[in-house]
Design a protein around this motif. Structure first.
Motif, short mmCIF file in Angstrom:
data_model
loop_
_atom_site.label_atom_id
_atom_site.label_comp_id
_atom_site.label_asym_id
_atom_site.label_seq_id
_atom_site.Cartn_x
_atom_site.Cartn_y
_atom_site.Cartn_z
N UNK A 287 0.84 -1.20 0.00
CA UNK A 287 0.00 0.00 0.00
C UNK A 287 0.87 1.25 0.00
N UNK A 288 1.91 1.25 0.82
CA UNK A 288 2.76 2.44 0.90
C UNK A 288 3.55 2.64 -0.38
N UNK A 289 4.01 1.56 -1.01
CA UNK A 289 4.72 1.71 -2.28
C UNK A 289 3.77 2.25 -3.35
N UNK A 290 2.53 1.81 -3.34
CA UNK A 290 1.55 2.36 -4.29
C UNK A 290 1.38 3.86 -4.06
N UNK A 291 1.27 4.27 -2.80
CA UNK A 291 1.11 5.69 -2.48
C UNK A 291 2.36 6.46 -2.90
N UNK A 292 3.54 5.89 -2.66
CA UNK A 292 4.79 6.54 -3.04
C UNK A 292 4.87 6.73 -4.55
N UNK A 293 4.54 5.70 -5.30
CA UNK A 293 4.57 5.80 -6.76
C UNK A 293 3.61 6.88 -7.24
N UNK A 294 2.42 6.93 -6.66
CA UNK A 294 1.46 7.95 -7.06
C UNK A 294 1.94 9.35 -6.68
N UNK A 295 2.60 9.48 -5.53
CA UNK A 295 3.12 10.78 -5.11
C UNK A 295 4.20 11.27 -6.06
N UNK A 297 4.58 10.37 -9.12
CA UNK A 297 3.92 10.64 -10.39
C UNK A 297 3.26 12.01 -10.40
N UNK A 298 2.61 12.38 -9.29
CA UNK A 298 1.96 13.69 -9.21
C UNK A 298 2.98 14.83 -9.19
N UNK A 299 4.08 14.61 -8.48
CA UNK A 299 5.11 15.66 -8.42
C UNK A 299 5.75 15.86 -9.78
N UNK A 300 5.99 14.78 -10.52
CA UNK A 300 6.66 14.85 -11.82
C UNK A 300 5.67 15.01 -12.97
N UNK A 301 4.37 14.98 -12.64
CA UNK A 301 3.31 15.09 -13.65
C UNK A 301 3.44 14.03 -14.74
N UNK A 302 3.59 12.78 -14.31
CA UNK A 302 3.71 11.66 -15.25
C UNK A 302 2.32 11.17 -15.63
N UNK A 303 2.18 10.72 -16.86
CA UNK A 303 0.88 10.23 -17.33
C UNK A 303 0.71 8.73 -17.11
N UNK A 304 1.82 8.01 -16.95
CA UNK A 304 1.76 6.55 -16.77
C UNK A 304 2.57 6.16 -15.53
N UNK A 305 1.88 5.79 -14.47
CA UNK A 305 2.55 5.46 -13.21
C UNK A 305 3.28 4.12 -13.29
N UNK A 306 2.83 3.24 -14.15
CA UNK A 306 3.45 1.92 -14.23
C UNK A 306 4.95 1.99 -14.56
N UNK A 307 5.34 3.00 -15.29
CA UNK A 307 6.72 3.10 -15.74
C UNK A 307 7.72 3.23 -14.58
N UNK A 308 7.27 3.76 -13.45
CA UNK A 308 8.22 4.03 -12.38
C UNK A 308 8.08 3.06 -11.20
N UNK A 309 7.21 2.05 -11.29
CA UNK A 309 7.01 1.14 -10.17
C UNK A 309 8.31 0.41 -9.82
N UNK A 310 8.92 -0.23 -10.81
CA UNK A 310 10.14 -1.00 -10.54
C UNK A 310 11.34 -0.11 -10.22
N UNK A 311 11.54 1.05 -10.90
CA UNK A 311 12.63 1.93 -10.47
C UNK A 311 12.49 2.42 -9.04
N UNK A 312 11.27 2.79 -8.63
CA UNK A 312 11.05 3.23 -7.25
C UNK A 312 11.30 2.08 -6.28
N UNK A 313 10.81 0.89 -6.61
CA UNK A 313 11.03 -0.27 -5.75
C UNK A 313 12.52 -0.60 -5.64
N UNK A 314 13.26 -0.41 -6.74
CA UNK A 314 14.70 -0.70 -6.72
C UNK A 314 15.43 0.27 -5.80
N UNK A 315 15.06 1.54 -5.84
CA UNK A 315 15.67 2.53 -4.93
C UNK A 315 15.39 2.15 -3.48
#
Length: 370
Positions: A287-295, A297-315
């Protein structure tokens, strides 16, 4: 995972309850009883009241901006520049937070079940599983949650019932063994973790279906009260069984499960309770990783959140392998540093936005009267 996904208020409440209870049910009883002794339950009640007040503020902003997340209505209230400045620490602490949850899961594994497994293997496997869960989207997560929540809470209450023959009510006395100072210190710990963390849920409240919006207030209050009752039960049961040792033994519920022995037919069920506690950790991290990815995405104004799930998880994985390497340091961080960080990074922005929303509303009323 996309912005059109929506869930009911009941499903959001289940995720909310999982998020608040998932890791706190394992971690909280020991430090609270270590600091406040028999009065740990009083500390929890104080922290719960503060959590209720914080939830009231979050719901106020949700009523004002029902279709916007915390970051989005911050842009409306404060402007884009101030929002970015305010939420960079918010997101950075969330990275650290996700890593900390997985570190705790790994520590639980290493201490209780997989003592010979390398930390990097356990953490990497956990993050792959969590990232795949997040990519499935909030609707899939919400559909998974009810059954796993029932299993987790069912095993928790089962342990509390099966150790009833070991209860010593006299261990609860004296109620205030060391004065009120330790009570407020323990309340500070419990408020900082988990209740200050509920601010991040303001990111995903817009995922609630519009027709369910009127019910979300009572449902979330119920979820918070259920969390408080469960933590209260675990603390009291731990004290009545373990007595003075309850503050020194980590993973109190797991320790209680190890004591269950009924006529050679029911014994060694700690692996079962261990499974339920791991499920709680896993779901909170997801749940928290989902919230982090969405946050992000909103800060960077990304249109596709899926693209950053694995990079964020890797960090987060890298953080989990390079921080909290010393157990004594980790305990100190949980008891002192983490509550302070949560208040500065999570609660302060929320309070600032509440004040800004109130001032804007007052200004509009004055202009209307004029």
């Amino acid at each position: 995972m996309n912005k059109q996904e929506q869930i009911s208020s009941v499903q959001m409440t289940i995720l909310f309850l999982f998020y608040l209870t998932g890791s706190s049910i394992v971690i909280i009883p020991a430090p609270l009883t270590n600091v406040a002794g028999n009065a740990a339950w009083i500390s929890l009640l104080i922290a719960l009241i503060l959590g209720m007040l914080l939830l009231t503020g979050i719901l106020y902003l949700y009523r004002r901006f029902p279709h916007q997340s915390l970051i989005e209505y911050s842009g409306s209230l404060l402007g884009r520049g101030w929002t970015v400045l305010l939420f960079i620490p918010f997101v950075c602490v969330m990275f650290w937070h996700v890593a900390g949850i997985v570190i705790e899961i790994g520590a639980f594994f290493k201490t209780t079940m997989l003592k010979e497994s390398p930390t990097y293997a356990v953490n990497a496997l956990l993050f792959v599983t969590i990232a795949l869960t997040v990519r499935a989207g909030i609707e899939a997560i919400a559909r998974m949650a009810p059954l796993l929540l029932i299993l987790m809470f069912g095993f928790i209450f089962l342990v509390c019932v099966l150790v009833a023959n070991l209860y010593h009510v006299e261990y609860l006395l004296p109620i205030v063994p060391s004065g009120i100072g330790p009570i407020f210190h323990a309340a500070y710990i419990a408020y900082g973790f988990p209740y200050a963390e509920l601010v991040v849920f303001a990111i995903i409240l817009p995922c609630i279906r519009p027709k369910d919006a009127p019910n979300v207030r009572k449902h979330l209050y119920f979820g918070l009260a259920a969390n408080g009752a469960t933590l209260l039960l675990s603390i009291i049961c731990s004290i009545m069984v373990l007595g003075p040792l309850s503050g020194d033994l980590k993973y109190s519920l797991y320790q209680l499960a190890r004591l269950i022995f009924i006529r050679e037919t029911i014994e060694r069920i700690e692996s079962v309770i261990g499974f339920s506690l791991i499920v709680g950790f896993y779901f909170k991290a997801s749940i928290l990783l989902f919230i982090l990815v969405r946050s992000v995405s909103h800060l960077l104004k990304l249109s596709n959140e899926r693209l950053i799930v694995f990079p964020v998880a890797f960090v987060c994985l890298l953080l989990s392998l390079t921080t909290y390497t010393n157990e004594a340091t980790l305990e100190e961080i949980v008891n002192t540093t983490w509550p302070l960080l949560n208040n500065v990074a999570y609660v302060c922005p929320m309070l600032l936005l509440i004040v800004a929303a109130l001032l804007r509303r007052r200004g509009r009323k004055m202009n209307g009267d004029g």
